[in-house]
Write a protein that holds these residues in place. Structure first.
Motif, PDB file in Angstrom:
ATOM      1  N   VAL A 233       0.935  -1.303   0.231  1.00 20.06           N
ATOM      2  CA  VAL A 233       0.086  -0.060   0.047  1.00 20.06           C
ATOM      3  C   VAL A 233       1.055   1.212  -0.159  1.00 20.06           C
ATOM      4  CG1 VAL A 233      -1.656   1.477   1.328  1.00 20.06           C
ATOM      5  CG2 VAL A 233      -1.977  -0.906   1.052  1.00 20.06           C
ATOM      6  N   SER A 234       2.014   1.191   0.742  1.00 20.55           N
ATOM      7  CA  SER A 234       2.843   2.536   0.875  1.00 20.55           C
ATOM      8  C   SER A 234       3.597   2.444  -0.428  1.00 20.55           C
ATOM      9  CB  SER A 234       3.860   2.078   1.958  1.00 20.55           C
ATOM     10  OG  SER A 234       4.865   3.248   2.073  1.00 20.55           O
ATOM     11  N   SER A 235       4.039   1.751  -1.199  1.00 15.78           N
ATOM     12  CA  SER A 235       4.850   1.612  -2.433  1.00 15.78           C
ATOM     13  C   SER A 235       3.900   2.103  -3.647  1.00 15.78           C
ATOM     14  CB  SER A 235       5.363   0.462  -2.611  1.00 15.78           C
ATOM     15  OG  SER A 235       6.303  -0.018  -1.712  1.00 15.78           O
ATOM     16  N   LEU A 236       2.571   1.443  -3.755  1.00 18.57           N
ATOM     17  CA  LEU A 236       1.460   1.764  -4.807  1.00 18.57           C
ATOM     18  C   LEU A 236       0.863   3.192  -4.515  1.00 18.57           C
ATOM     19  CD1 LEU A 236       0.244  -1.830  -5.662  1.00 18.57           C
ATOM     20  CD2 LEU A 236       2.351  -0.526  -6.569  1.00 18.57           C
ATOM     21  N   PHE A 237       0.261   3.374  -3.287  1.00 15.32           N
ATOM     22  CA  PHE A 237      -0.653   4.501  -3.089  1.00 15.32           C
ATOM     23  C   PHE A 237      -0.282   5.558  -2.251  1.00 15.32           C
ATOM     24  CE2 PHE A 237      -2.968   0.131  -3.445  1.00 15.32           C
ATOM     25  CZ  PHE A 237      -3.542   0.420  -4.921  1.00 15.32           C
ATOM     26  N   LEU A 238       0.806   5.274  -1.691  1.00  9.96           N
ATOM     27  CA  LEU A 238       1.276   6.480  -0.679  1.00  9.96           C
ATOM     28  C   LEU A 238       2.800   7.235  -1.178  1.00  9.96           C
ATOM     29  CD1 LEU A 238       0.347   5.051   2.861  1.00  9.96           C
ATOM     30  CD2 LEU A 238      -1.030   6.626   1.334  1.00  9.96           C
ATOM     31  N   GLU A 239       3.101   6.683  -2.417  1.00 10.16           N
ATOM     32  CA  GLU A 239       4.369   7.289  -2.615  1.00 10.16           C
ATOM     33  C   GLU A 239       5.643   6.873  -1.779  1.00 10.16           C
ATOM     34  OE1 GLU A 239       3.708  11.210  -3.452  1.00 10.16           O
ATOM     35  OE2 GLU A 239       2.682  10.980  -5.090  1.00 10.16           O
ATOM     36  N   GLY A 240       5.304   5.936  -1.134  1.00 17.06           N
ATOM     37  CA  GLY A 240       6.506   5.438  -0.282  1.00 17.06           C
ATOM     38  C   GLY A 240       6.559   5.912   1.104  1.00 17.06           C
ATOM     39  N   ARG A 241       5.483   6.585   1.529  1.00 14.34           N
ATOM     40  CA  ARG A 241       5.334   7.421   2.707  1.00 14.34           C
ATOM     41  C   ARG A 241       5.280   5.989   3.964  1.00 14.34           C
ATOM     42  NH1 ARG A 241       1.786  10.341   0.169  1.00 14.34           N
ATOM     43  NH2 ARG A 241       2.353  12.793  -0.095  1.00 14.34           N
ATOM     44  N   PHE A 242       6.011   6.152   4.936  1.00  8.70           N
ATOM     45  CA  PHE A 242       6.027   5.405   6.144  1.00  8.70           C
ATOM     46  C   PHE A 242       6.625   3.979   5.574  1.00  8.70           C
ATOM     47  CE2 PHE A 242       1.916   7.630   6.325  1.00  8.70           C
ATOM     48  CZ  PHE A 242       2.226   8.608   7.291  1.00  8.70           C
ATOM     49  N   TYR A 243       7.304   4.065   4.563  1.00 11.91           N
ATOM     50  CA  TYR A 243       7.815   2.641   4.038  1.00 11.91           C
ATOM     51  C   TYR A 243       8.945   2.138   5.012  1.00 11.91           C
ATOM     52  CZ  TYR A 243       9.247  -1.206   1.178  1.00 11.91           C
ATOM     53  OH  TYR A 243       9.503  -2.524   0.572  1.00 11.91           O
ATOM     54  N   TYR A 244       9.748   3.046   5.611  1.00 17.06           N
ATOM     55  CA  TYR A 244      10.995   2.594   6.432  1.00 17.06           C
ATOM     56  C   TYR A 244      10.450   2.212   7.614  1.00 17.06           C
ATOM     57  CZ  TYR A 244      15.148   2.468   9.055  1.00 17.06           C
ATOM     58  OH  TYR A 244      16.156   2.197   9.882  1.00 17.06           O
ATOM     59  N   PHE A 245       9.311   2.764   8.623  1.00 14.52           N
ATOM     60  CA  PHE A 245       8.907   2.500   9.660  1.00 14.52           C
ATOM     61  C   PHE A 245       8.027   0.870   9.446  1.00 14.52           C
ATOM     62  CE2 PHE A 245       4.797   2.294  12.145  1.00 14.52           C
ATOM     63  CZ  PHE A 245       5.390   2.127  13.339  1.00 14.52           C
ATOM     64  N   LEU A 246       7.298   0.805   8.373  1.00 14.81           N
ATOM     65  CA  LEU A 246       6.445  -0.387   8.180  1.00 14.81           C
ATOM     66  C   LEU A 246       7.455  -1.467   7.660  1.00 14.81           C
ATOM     67  CD1 LEU A 246       3.891   1.047   5.639  1.00 14.81           C
ATOM     68  CD2 LEU A 246       3.345   0.278   8.273  1.00 14.81           C
ATOM     69  N   ASN A 247       8.611  -1.189   6.836  1.00 14.55           N
ATOM     70  CA  ASN A 247       9.449  -2.284   6.718  1.00 14.55           C
ATOM     71  C   ASN A 247      10.042  -3.000   7.855  1.00 14.55           C
ATOM     72  OD1 ASN A 247      10.980  -3.957   4.879  1.00 14.55           O
ATOM     73  ND2 ASN A 247      12.771  -2.562   5.581  1.00 14.55           N
ATOM     74  N   THR A 248      10.483  -2.035   8.931  1.00  4.73           N
ATOM     75  CA  THR A 248      10.924  -2.515  10.149  1.00  4.73           C
ATOM     76  C   THR A 248      10.095  -3.312  10.881  1.00  4.73           C
ATOM     77  OG1 THR A 248      12.530  -0.666  10.336  1.00  4.73           O
ATOM     78  CG2 THR A 248      12.121  -1.682  12.277  1.00  4.73           C
ATOM     79  N   VAL A 249       8.719  -2.703  11.034  1.00  5.83           N
ATOM     80  CA  VAL A 249       7.837  -3.371  11.876  1.00  5.83           C
ATOM     81  C   VAL A 249       7.586  -4.740  11.133  1.00  5.83           C
ATOM     82  CG1 VAL A 249       5.278  -3.595  12.543  1.00  5.83           C
ATOM     83  CG2 VAL A 249       6.604  -1.353  12.580  1.00  5.83           C
ATOM     84  N   HIS A 250       7.199  -4.772   9.894  1.00  7.96           N
ATOM     85  CA  HIS A 250       7.059  -6.001   9.113  1.00  7.96           C
ATOM     86  C   HIS A 250       8.122  -7.023   9.532  1.00  7.96           C
ATOM     87  CE1 HIS A 250       5.753  -8.966   6.159  1.00  7.96           C
ATOM     88  NE2 HIS A 250       6.843  -8.942   5.500  1.00  7.96           N
ATOM     89  N   ALA A 251       9.443  -6.549   9.425  1.00  9.12           N
ATOM     90  CA  ALA A 251      10.623  -7.626   9.449  1.00  9.12           C
ATOM     91  C   ALA A 251      10.599  -8.033  10.869  1.00  9.12           C
ATOM     92  CB  ALA A 251      11.796  -6.673   9.153  1.00  9.12           C
ATOM     93  N   LEU A 252      10.177  -7.321  11.905  1.00 11.58           N
ATOM     94  CA  LEU A 252      10.180  -7.584  13.298  1.00 11.58           C
ATOM     95  C   LEU A 252       9.245  -8.705  13.435  1.00 11.58           C
ATOM     96  CD1 LEU A 252      11.254  -7.439  16.212  1.00 11.58           C
ATOM     97  CD2 LEU A 252       9.526  -5.643  16.384  1.00 11.58           C
ATOM     98  N   THR A 253       8.117  -8.622  12.745  1.00 10.12           N
ATOM     99  CA  THR A 253       6.802  -9.506  13.053  1.00 10.12           C
ATOM    100  C   THR A 253       7.412 -10.903  12.401  1.00 10.12           C
ATOM    101  OG1 THR A 253       5.926  -8.760  10.927  1.00 10.12           O
ATOM    102  CG2 THR A 253       4.952  -7.708  12.890  1.00 10.12           C
ATOM    103  N   VAL A 254       7.988 -10.879  11.132  1.00 10.47           N
ATOM    104  CA  VAL A 254       8.527 -12.097  10.406  1.00 10.47           C
ATOM    105  C   VAL A 254       9.154 -12.787  11.162  1.00 10.47           C
ATOM    106  CG1 VAL A 254       9.782 -13.021   8.329  1.00 10.47           C
ATOM    107  CG2 VAL A 254       7.857 -11.219   8.138  1.00 10.47           C
TER     108      VAL A 254
END
Length: 360
Positions: A233-254
């Motif tokens: 969603v960040s990549s396609l619709f939000l022009e990359g906003r919050f991507y770094y934060f979301l990527n960190t959270v996703h990596a932590l959950t995985v």
């Protein structure tokens, strides 16, 4: 006894040495595959080192727990009997193996017989997780990467280690499906999670046997799937906003999810193939000698199964020996396991009646 395999004792404390040894072998194999498959780390993405740590931890934990589990008295007995049953009709059983794999491991028909909703939820989660593993593990270990063909970057080729495979137009449906495979996996898992949650929150029977670990597994699957979708969603619709934060959270959950697998409910994924041995064992018992109830004399189960129960239960702290047979034969040790289910219920009722000096 001399020559018998030493099984882990009940209540044994400390790490199992054999399990640790096999776990370390698993780590070595994983690291070796990563190094060789990524062409000497050329195609290994350093940004994924956290995921690799999670995979290594999961491999060690799964192998360690499986090595301990498979040597527990009940599992060891079923494993041995399953192989014995398979070897009794090796050719016939080998032919039947694909069918058993299809029904027990893939189609999971035994779940469908209990509830179609549960079966559908299991299928969504099962195939979603399989797809996610098939993408995440090769990408993390450097076994899978993409290279552009030519200078226009409108065509990509898929590489498995050094071997080039299919080429595809970047705008094609095939490319979209491959690039969004993890999103597809996330949607499948979420569909299964929502069905599970609906059942667990509304079904009185499910609520009765609910355990905290059940919701923890669902929460983990939900977190991994949702945070992964948020990246798209960040990549396609939000022009990359919050991507770094979301990527960190996703990596932590995985990473936490991978580390949880050996210790939580999802470990049953690796135990499930053992059902194939149980299926062979049950088939052999159906045609073998049957045990007669010590109370009513009716046949109620396989004699081999009852003998195995009498052997295994004392090893895990349950001894159902009752001293002498019901016919009064002196010195002949009998066992409560030789009682059929109907007579067990009758004995419980009689014991309760005696305890309260009769009903009514």
């Amino acid at each position: 006894m001399a020559g018998e395999q030493q099984l882990p004792s009940v209540g044994n404390r400390g790490l199992d040495r054999r399990g640790v040894a096999w776990g370390l072998v698993g780590i070595a194999v994983t690291v070796g595959i990563t190094f060789v498959g990524s062409d000497g780390l050329v195609w290994f993405d350093a940004a994924l080192v956290g995921y690799l740590f999670g995979i290594i931890f999961m491999v060690f934990g799964v192998i360690y727990r499986y090595a301990v589990w498979v040597r527990r008295p009940p599992t060891a007995m079923l494993n041995r009997r399953g192989w014995d049953a398979f070897k009794q009709g090796k050719a016939k059983n080998a032919v039947a193996l694909p069918s058993l794999v299809g029904t027990h491991l893939i189609a999971q028909g035994f779940i469908r017989r209990r509830s179609r909703a549960r079966w559908l939820a299991h299928q969504f989660v099962f195939w979603g997780c399989i797809l996610a593993f098939l993408v995440t593990f090769p990408l993390t270990m450097g076994l899978l990467h993409f290279e552009s063909v030519g200078q226009q970057a409108d065509e990509y080729q898929v590489y498995i280690s050094r071997v080039g495979t299919i080429s595809m137009d970047a705008e094609s449906i095939l490319a979209w499906t491959i690039f969004h495979a993890l999103d597809i996996a996330a949607v499948l898992v979420l569909a299964g999670v929502f069905i599970f949650l609906r059942r667990r929150l509304r079904d009185p029977g499910a609520l009765t046997v609910e355990r905290s670990g059940d919701f923890l597994a669902l929460a983990g699957l939900f977190a991994v799937s949702v945070t992964g979708l948020f990246l798209t969603v960040s990549s396609l619709f939000l022009e990359g906003r919050f991507y770094y934060f979301l990527n960190t959270v996703h990596a932590l959950t995985v990473i936490l999810g991978l580390m949880y697998i050996p210790f939580g409910k999802l470990f049953h994924i690796f135990q499930r193939p053992g059902n194939l041995g149980v299926a062979y064992y049950k088939r052999a018992n159906e045609v073998g000698e049957q045990a007669a109830c010590r109370r009513c004399g009716d046949e109620f189960a396989s004699a081999q199964q009852i003998a195995d129960l009498r052997e295994v239960l004392p090893q895990v702290g349950f001894d159902y020996s009752v001293g002498t047979a019901l016919d009064g034969t002196s010195g002949d040790e009998d066992n409560y396991q030789n009682t059929c289910p109907r007579c067990r219920r009758a004995q419980v009722t009689l014991a309760q009646s005696t305890r309260v000096k009769g009903f009514g």
